[in-house]
Design an enzyme around this catalytic site. Structure first.
Site, PDB file in Angstrom:
ATOM      1  N   ASP B  33     -15.723  44.827  54.279  1.00 28.10           N
ATOM      2  CA  ASP B  33     -17.157  45.124  54.248  1.00 28.10           C
ATOM      3  C   ASP B  33     -17.744  44.871  55.643  1.00 28.10           C
ATOM      4  O   ASP B  33     -17.801  43.723  56.097  1.00 28.10           O
ATOM      5  CB  ASP B  33     -17.823  44.203  53.220  1.00 28.10           C
ATOM      6  CG  ASP B  33     -19.237  44.659  52.882  1.00 28.10           C
ATOM      7  OD1 ASP B  33     -19.824  45.417  53.679  1.00 28.10           O
ATOM      8  OD2 ASP B  33     -19.747  44.263  51.823  1.00 28.10           O
ATOM      9  N   ASP B  34     -18.137  45.944  56.321  1.00 28.75           N
ATOM     10  CA  ASP B  34     -18.740  45.843  57.671  1.00 28.75           C
ATOM     11  C   ASP B  34     -17.737  45.453  58.748  1.00 28.75           C
ATOM     12  O   ASP B  34     -18.107  44.880  59.780  1.00 28.75           O
ATOM     13  CB  ASP B  34     -19.889  44.820  57.728  1.00 28.75           C
ATOM     14  CG  ASP B  34     -21.104  45.225  56.907  1.00 28.75           C
ATOM     15  OD1 ASP B  34     -21.095  46.343  56.355  1.00 28.75           O
ATOM     16  OD2 ASP B  34     -22.052  44.426  56.836  1.00 28.75           O
ATOM     17  N   CYS B  73     -23.481  50.847  52.727  1.00 30.70           N
ATOM     18  CA  CYS B  73     -22.610  50.262  51.727  1.00 30.70           C
ATOM     19  C   CYS B  73     -22.458  51.042  50.423  1.00 30.70           C
ATOM     20  O   CYS B  73     -21.359  51.434  50.039  1.00 30.70           O
ATOM     21  CB  CYS B  73     -23.142  48.869  51.434  1.00 30.70           C
ATOM     22  SG  CYS B  73     -22.082  47.975  50.364  1.00 30.70           S
ATOM     23  N   LYS B 126     -16.599  43.360  45.520  1.00 28.02           N
ATOM     24  CA  LYS B 126     -17.980  43.854  45.562  1.00 28.02           C
ATOM     25  C   LYS B 126     -18.098  45.260  44.980  1.00 28.02           C
ATOM     26  O   LYS B 126     -17.450  46.187  45.454  1.00 28.02           O
ATOM     27  CB  LYS B 126     -18.428  43.863  47.019  1.00 28.02           C
ATOM     28  CG  LYS B 126     -19.763  44.538  47.279  1.00 28.02           C
ATOM     29  CD  LYS B 126     -20.140  44.381  48.736  1.00 28.02           C
ATOM     30  CE  LYS B 126     -21.340  45.213  49.116  1.00 28.02           C
ATOM     31  NZ  LYS B 126     -21.702  45.004  50.538  1.00 28.02           N
ATOM     32  N   HIS B 128     -21.447  47.173  43.889  1.00 33.34           N
ATOM     33  CA  HIS B 128     -22.596  47.780  44.587  1.00 33.34           C
ATOM     34  C   HIS B 128     -22.851  49.248  44.240  1.00 33.34           C
ATOM     35  O   HIS B 128     -23.353  50.025  45.063  1.00 33.34           O
ATOM     36  CB  HIS B 128     -22.463  47.603  46.112  1.00 33.34           C
ATOM     37  CG  HIS B 128     -23.800  47.361  46.750  1.00 33.34           C
ATOM     38  ND1 HIS B 128     -23.990  47.142  48.080  1.00 33.34           N
ATOM     39  CD2 HIS B 128     -25.039  47.311  46.182  1.00 33.34           C
ATOM     40  CE1 HIS B 128     -25.258  46.967  48.334  1.00 33.34           C
ATOM     41  NE2 HIS B 128     -25.913  47.063  47.200  1.00 33.34           N
ATOM     42  N   HIS B 211     -19.178  41.090  55.830  1.00 32.30           N
ATOM     43  CA  HIS B 211     -20.624  41.210  55.653  1.00 32.30           C
ATOM     44  C   HIS B 211     -21.233  39.824  55.869  1.00 32.30           C
ATOM     45  O   HIS B 211     -20.680  38.820  55.419  1.00 32.30           O
ATOM     46  CB  HIS B 211     -20.903  41.711  54.225  1.00 32.30           C
ATOM     47  CG  HIS B 211     -22.289  42.228  54.018  1.00 32.30           C
ATOM     48  ND1 HIS B 211     -23.390  41.397  53.938  1.00 32.30           N
ATOM     49  CD2 HIS B 211     -22.751  43.487  53.852  1.00 32.30           C
ATOM     50  CE1 HIS B 211     -24.473  42.135  53.736  1.00 32.30           C
ATOM     51  NE2 HIS B 211     -24.118  43.416  53.685  1.00 32.30           N
ATOM     52  N   ASP B 263     -15.822  49.731  54.676  1.00 30.40           N
ATOM     53  CA  ASP B 263     -16.867  50.575  54.081  1.00 30.40           C
ATOM     54  C   ASP B 263     -17.794  51.222  55.104  1.00 30.40           C
ATOM     55  O   ASP B 263     -18.412  52.243  54.833  1.00 30.40           O
ATOM     56  CB  ASP B 263     -17.686  49.793  53.046  1.00 30.40           C
ATOM     57  CG  ASP B 263     -18.572  48.729  53.679  1.00 30.40           C
ATOM     58  OD1 ASP B 263     -18.228  48.236  54.781  1.00 30.40           O
ATOM     59  OD2 ASP B 263     -19.607  48.385  53.082  1.00 30.40           O
ATOM     60  N   ASN B 264     -17.935  50.580  56.274  1.00 28.25           N
ATOM     61  CA  ASN B 264     -18.742  51.158  57.368  1.00 28.25           C
ATOM     62  C   ASN B 264     -18.507  50.324  58.603  1.00 28.25           C
ATOM     63  O   ASN B 264     -17.781  49.321  58.569  1.00 28.25           O
ATOM     64  CB  ASN B 264     -20.233  51.248  57.001  1.00 28.25           C
ATOM     65  CG  ASN B 264     -20.817  49.996  56.401  1.00 28.25           C
ATOM     66  OD1 ASN B 264     -21.269  49.972  55.259  1.00 28.25           O
ATOM     67  ND2 ASN B 264     -20.801  48.916  57.158  1.00 28.25           N
ATOM     68  N   LYS B 284     -22.821  49.922  61.988  1.00 26.14           N
ATOM     69  CA  LYS B 284     -23.365  50.109  60.633  1.00 26.14           C
ATOM     70  C   LYS B 284     -24.784  50.679  60.627  1.00 26.14           C
ATOM     71  O   LYS B 284     -25.636  50.235  61.409  1.00 26.14           O
ATOM     72  CB  LYS B 284     -23.373  48.737  59.965  1.00 26.14           C
ATOM     73  CG  LYS B 284     -24.098  48.646  58.637  1.00 26.14           C
ATOM     74  CD  LYS B 284     -23.900  47.255  58.036  1.00 26.14           C
ATOM     75  CE  LYS B 284     -24.696  47.065  56.751  1.00 26.14           C
ATOM     76  NZ  LYS B 284     -24.314  45.851  56.030  1.00 26.14           N
TER      77      LYS B 284
END
Lengths: 443, 443
Positions: B33-34, B73, B126, B128, B211, B263-264, B284
């Site tokens: 994540d990130d 996200c 996660k 989301h 994240h 994810d990004n 991001k």
């Protein structure tokens, strides 16, 4: 079973009789010109293919905090071949073809040091440590053989006189076809390896490129996705592959140390013709990290553990001392040699205490690193970029902030002071060998 | 000799009887994540140690032109699990804990698709994709098992209500200790692998971090040179190593495809707490390359050639179609599925013809890539950086200029026009499934 053991024993005896007793390791330095930290697959470049360099790194050691001695050509090569900050000899930055100066005759180059240890020595490629006096040239500085351009590949007509392709001290050809240079240097290196047979050898192969102008060989033109710059890097990668394959295929890998790195960061003012320093700031000519942080791969199967990533602070100056210690040579004691032995575990673990000085275009200290901390006293970018509005000095934590984005000078005045003290004592050290200055410099 | 052949034959027969006939490959998706393109050793990071990811890449395939479906996200995860641009369902960007929306019930997630093929499916991490209605949660979208935070790890008190650690549809704990999450998700994944024995399984493991806020596990706190961000990445690297080692040691490597990506891009407005996109611009939330270009490693010993660097344009949407084709499942035909089968040589070679659309914060197309060309129609950076004074649109050659430094719009008006045409026809396609919009959206 009996038979198998016997033949294994025989084979062992045979190999023992053929292997020379205590053969010193061969040493090959492959040196790119203006290649950036980010311009290799294994450092993340998305469109340049470097399978041979990637494999070299995976079979050997990849450095991530490895510096050229200078962000400019001549000074960088001076540091590589002498183990010293070139400014200790009043030397720095870039020589022009008509410069009256050259490497000081009293310097003991890595080639001279290895020659005294019984090595056969050869150099193929860019010299750039003086050309206007024969004593400056490679043959007078420890190399048995030399072929190459004596300075940068853009120092050509009409701005400069015809550029010679030197063979030894003689001109073989004027203004040679640069598309043939990488292949030529590679072939000469392979020939030299073949000639040396059981004698230990040292080869220094400083490629003419990716310094602009870019001249990829015919087989590489238009082949990379990254334009001419990528074509040139992919040809250098091919060259590295040729040499490593030869060593592998001829049973020489375990007795040959090969080191690949670059003389300084990418020439970013050349736009698409220049390279990339990856996540580092700026490039060639600058004392931001992109100016001196280099790709560096050390390959020596059986001696260097495969796949090791080494995050210690190291630089091209250390190649000199590391190789000298390795072959049992004495480091000169009548001068300061700045390089350390990177194979010594004692030195390696003192990583955090080590200082590294970044010299700018007027041969003065622009920045200093100690452990993770880097202090900029002055900054300069060939692009004219002004990266910060903050007043100097600027302080960065390079471990946490390798891209030099977050100035911490205000938060750590004590570190600023400590690093300034280091710079001051280093500058006082600078004049300890006054007779190393050339006549021109002293007048 | 005779004896040897016989035992080899016996062994072969034995292994045939134990191996299930035509066992479908297990599938594991590890999703950071990130995490930025540059935040992994093998993509050049100088101070984050990722030996397990590096090894995964060297044993498998490393992508260098791999994109997340979105720079944000929720939209990114929607694309990964459906193979579709989320905007096709009127969906995009980021859901808040109290958002009335969630993944559309008509979507066929990768988990549903694999479940229909006899897979046991589990998700740890996660989600989301909606929480305010039970039908939005993982168990109602194809997963047999679920444990994790249902949205981002910063959506916590005091700004938001207590964050639940869900087990299935139930709350196991409120505001769990986030330092334990990576280890917990890893242990759950290993347990699930052990439980599945000879049944094919699908595991989706979307880590809570890097994240921000960063909560490295106790064993990793202060251990990396790169601060808390590095600690978190090194723990994720450890987690990847745990899973790959288990597969290797239990003879499952050759029947399990493992895909690692993010994810990004990195959350660069968080300064040192955010990551690095390497040589790419921004991070991001932005449709510059740093917002969506991801580290991506595909590991499947025996099926994917080791050490391959894949420069084709690919994205998380393609994971859906690639896996579906691999297991012999039908792709839904009543909707547009944007992903392609990355294992199909036909698709892979059509690389240069492929278009990729970059959606910005208001769920409209900000940029488009076709082959090497990228056109920005709008730009945005969470940092407020304005990268160019030039008027929009901006055109870049990403092969030669991956860092998006040299705007070529004026030099290639015909390419600008062609890419604008692609955007226009793509936007018209966007409304082909009006019943995929949620009620809220249609009102």
């Amino acid at each position: 079973m009996m038979k198998k053991t016997l033949s294994a024993l025989l084979l062992m005896l045979l190999s023992m009789s053929f292997a020379p007793a205590q053969q010193k390791p061969n040493v090959i330095i492959l040196f790119a010109d203006d290649m950036g930290y980010g311009d290799v697959g294994i450092n993340g470049h998305p469109t340049i293919r470097t399978p041979h360099l990637d494999r070299m790194a995976m079979e050997g050691m990849r450095w991530t905090n490895f510096y050229s001695t200078s962000p400019a050509c001549t000074a960088s090569r001076y540091g590589l071949l002498t183990g010293r900050y070139p400014e200790r000899s009043g030397f720095g930055w870039v020589l022009n073809p008509d410069s009256p100066r050259g490497i000081h005759p009293k310097e003991e180059t890595l080639a001279e040091l290895l020659k005294a240890q019984g090595y056969r020595t050869a150099m193929y490629g860019k010299w750039h440590l003086g050309t206007t006096n024969q004593e400056f040239l490679p043959l007078q500085n420890g190399f048995d053989e030399y072929l190459g351009l004596p300075y940068s590949n853009d120092m050509i007509p009409p701005k400069w006189p015809d550029i010679p392709l030197l063979s030894g001290n003689d001109t073989l050809e004027l203004n040679p076809d640069q598309t043939k240079l990488t292949a030529l240097y590679t072939e000469k290196a392979l020939d030299f390896i073949r000639k040396c047979e059981d004698e230990p050898f040292f080869i220094y192969l400083p490629y003419a490129m990716p310094h602009v102008p870019l001249y990829p060989g015919e087989a590489f033109q238009g082949k990379s996705k990254r334009g001419q710059y990528g074509d040139v890097i992919e040809e250098i990668d091919w060259s590295v592959g040729q040499i490593l394959d030869y060593l592998r295929e001829n049973g020489m890998a375990e007795n040959t140390l090969v080191w690949f790195t670059s003389d300084n960061g990418p020439w970013i003012i050349k736009d698409e013709l220049g390279g990339s320093s990856g996540l580092f700031r700026d490039g060639k000519g600058s004392t931001w990290e992109g100016g001196q942080r280099e790709p560096s791969f050390l390959w020596w199967p059986g001696e260097v553990d495969p796949g090791r990533v080494n995050m210690s602070i190291a630089s091209t100056k250390d190649v000199y001392t590391t190789v000298a210690k390795l072959v049992g040579a004495e480091i000169p004691v009548d001068r300061v040699v700045d390089g350390i032995d990177l194979f010594s575990s004692e030195e390696m673990t003192q990583d955090s205490e080590r200082t590294f000085f970044y010299y700018g275009f007027d041969n003065t200290v622009f920045a200093v690193r100690k452990g993770k901390w880097k202090l900029h006293i002055r900054t300069h970018s060939q692009t004219g970029n002004k990266h910060f509005e903050d007043p100097l000095p600027l302080l960065f934590d390079l471990d946490t902030d390798p891209s030099e984005k977050y100035n911490l000078a205000k938060d750590h005045p004590e570190i600023v002071l400590e690093l300034l003290t280091h710079v001051e004592s280093h500058q006082q050290l600078g004049a300890e060998n006054p007779d190393f200055y050339t006549l021109e410099e002293k007048q």
